[in-house]
Design an enzyme around this catalytic site. Structure first.
Site, PDB file in Angstrom:
ATOM      1  N   SER A 138      -0.258  -8.991  -4.678  1.00 25.25           N
ATOM      2  CA  SER A 138       0.018  -8.157  -3.530  1.00 25.25           C
ATOM      3  C   SER A 138       0.178  -8.807  -2.134  1.00 25.25           C
ATOM      4  O   SER A 138       0.688  -8.272  -1.318  1.00 25.25           O
ATOM      5  CB  SER A 138      -1.278  -7.031  -3.446  1.00 25.25           C
ATOM      6  OG  SER A 138      -2.253  -7.702  -3.265  1.00 25.25           O
ATOM      7  N   HIS A 181      -5.296  -5.749   3.245  1.00 27.43           N
ATOM      8  CA  HIS A 181      -3.981  -6.418   3.084  1.00 27.43           C
ATOM      9  C   HIS A 181      -3.280  -6.782   4.347  1.00 27.43           C
ATOM     10  O   HIS A 181      -3.629  -6.081   5.254  1.00 27.43           O
ATOM     11  CB  HIS A 181      -3.336  -5.777   1.954  1.00 27.43           C
ATOM     12  CG  HIS A 181      -3.483  -5.853   0.609  1.00 27.43           C
ATOM     13  ND1 HIS A 181      -4.294  -4.904  -0.137  1.00 27.43           N
ATOM     14  CD2 HIS A 181      -3.089  -6.652  -0.364  1.00 27.43           C
ATOM     15  CE1 HIS A 181      -4.435  -5.012  -1.158  1.00 27.43           C
ATOM     16  NE2 HIS A 181      -3.740  -6.157  -1.443  1.00 27.43           N
TER      17      HIS A 181
END
Length: 264
Positions: free
Chosen positions: A40, A246
């Protein structure tokens, strides 16, 4: 002119020596045949503007591979990075575009092998002692089983793309200690998570070196932009949940892109 001739002769000799030894050379950006692999952090989860055909892989138009390709116009560009990927799933599902003409590869992998997402959930929902224990268990995996997974992945990449310059990118240090956060995890928990990230980056760097690849840390780029800083480039616990921990779009453009560009 004499110094220029000496410099040119030296660079030519080095290039010839490298070619003779079969060492992969850094790709020329304009003529690169670039393949972006990984999890990711390479697909761009958290950066928004997800490509319609990427589904749950959540490949973002703001991810560093797309940004680099847009700026450098490589001869070809394949973007197979996918949210949730492990070293094993990169090997089994992402290596198709690699071939003998590939000249540049980027990859992030390893965080999901040691369960970093689960660690963050454990630390948010449980006690400080449970959080630290979860980090310690992950560190044991980093030093125990992860090197074998990375070695297998890197070996497959080199086998499929023998001429490619391969850049392995690391992970940010997540928290600014003694920062602006007044709620949430304790400083002990934040320090433990940072320690886990540092160990993971050390394992990645060693395995990359063993494979003859280039490791590029993103820690310096994210320093001053961690969670609990005044200008965080990382999502904290967020909605939607998959964005949590993230990089934001700013983290891709200001953190990962420069780290990749300097090594590519």
């Amino acid at each position: 002119m004499l110094w220029r001739r000496i410099a040119l002769s030296a660079s030519t000799a080095l290039a010839v020596a490298a070619a003779t030894l079969g060492l992969a050379q850094p790709a020329s950006a304009a003529g690169a045949r670039y393949v972006a692999l990984g999890d990711s952090y390479s697909s761009g989860v958290g950066a928004g503007s997800y490509l319609a055909d990427s589904g749950d892989c959540r490949r973002s138009a703001n991810a560093y591979p797309r940004l680099w390709a847009a700026a450098n116009s490589p001869s070809s560009f394949s973007f197979t990075a996918c949210s949730g990927a492990t070293t094993g799933s990169v090997r089994s599902g992402q290596l198709g575009p690699l071939n003998s003409s590939t000249t540049l590869v980027s990859v992030t992998a390893g965080g999901n092998d040691v369960g970093f997402a689960d660690i963050m959930q454990t630390c948010v929902l449980n006690s400080e002692a449970t959080c630290v224990a979860a980090v310690d268990a992950a560190v044991a995996k980093m030093n125990g089983t992860l090197p074998g997974g990375l070695s297998a992945l890197y070996g497959d990449i080199r086998s499929r793309a023998p001429q490619a310059h391969v850049v392995v990118l690391g992970y940010p240090r997540f928290y600014k200690l003694s920062g602006s956060c007044i709620v949430g995890l304790s400083e002990t928990e934040r320090a433990a998570i940072n320690r886990g990230s540092d160990v993971l980056n050390g394992v990645l760097a060693k395995q990359a070196a063993n494979a003859g690849f280039t490791f590029s840390s993103v820690v310096d780029e994210f320093t001053g932009h961690e969670i609990c800083s005044a200008d965080s480039w990382l999502h904290s616990l967020s909605v939607p949940v998959y964005n949590s921990y993230h990089p934001k779009a700013a983290g891709q453009s200001g953190g990962y892109l420069p780290a990749f560009r300097s090594a590519a």
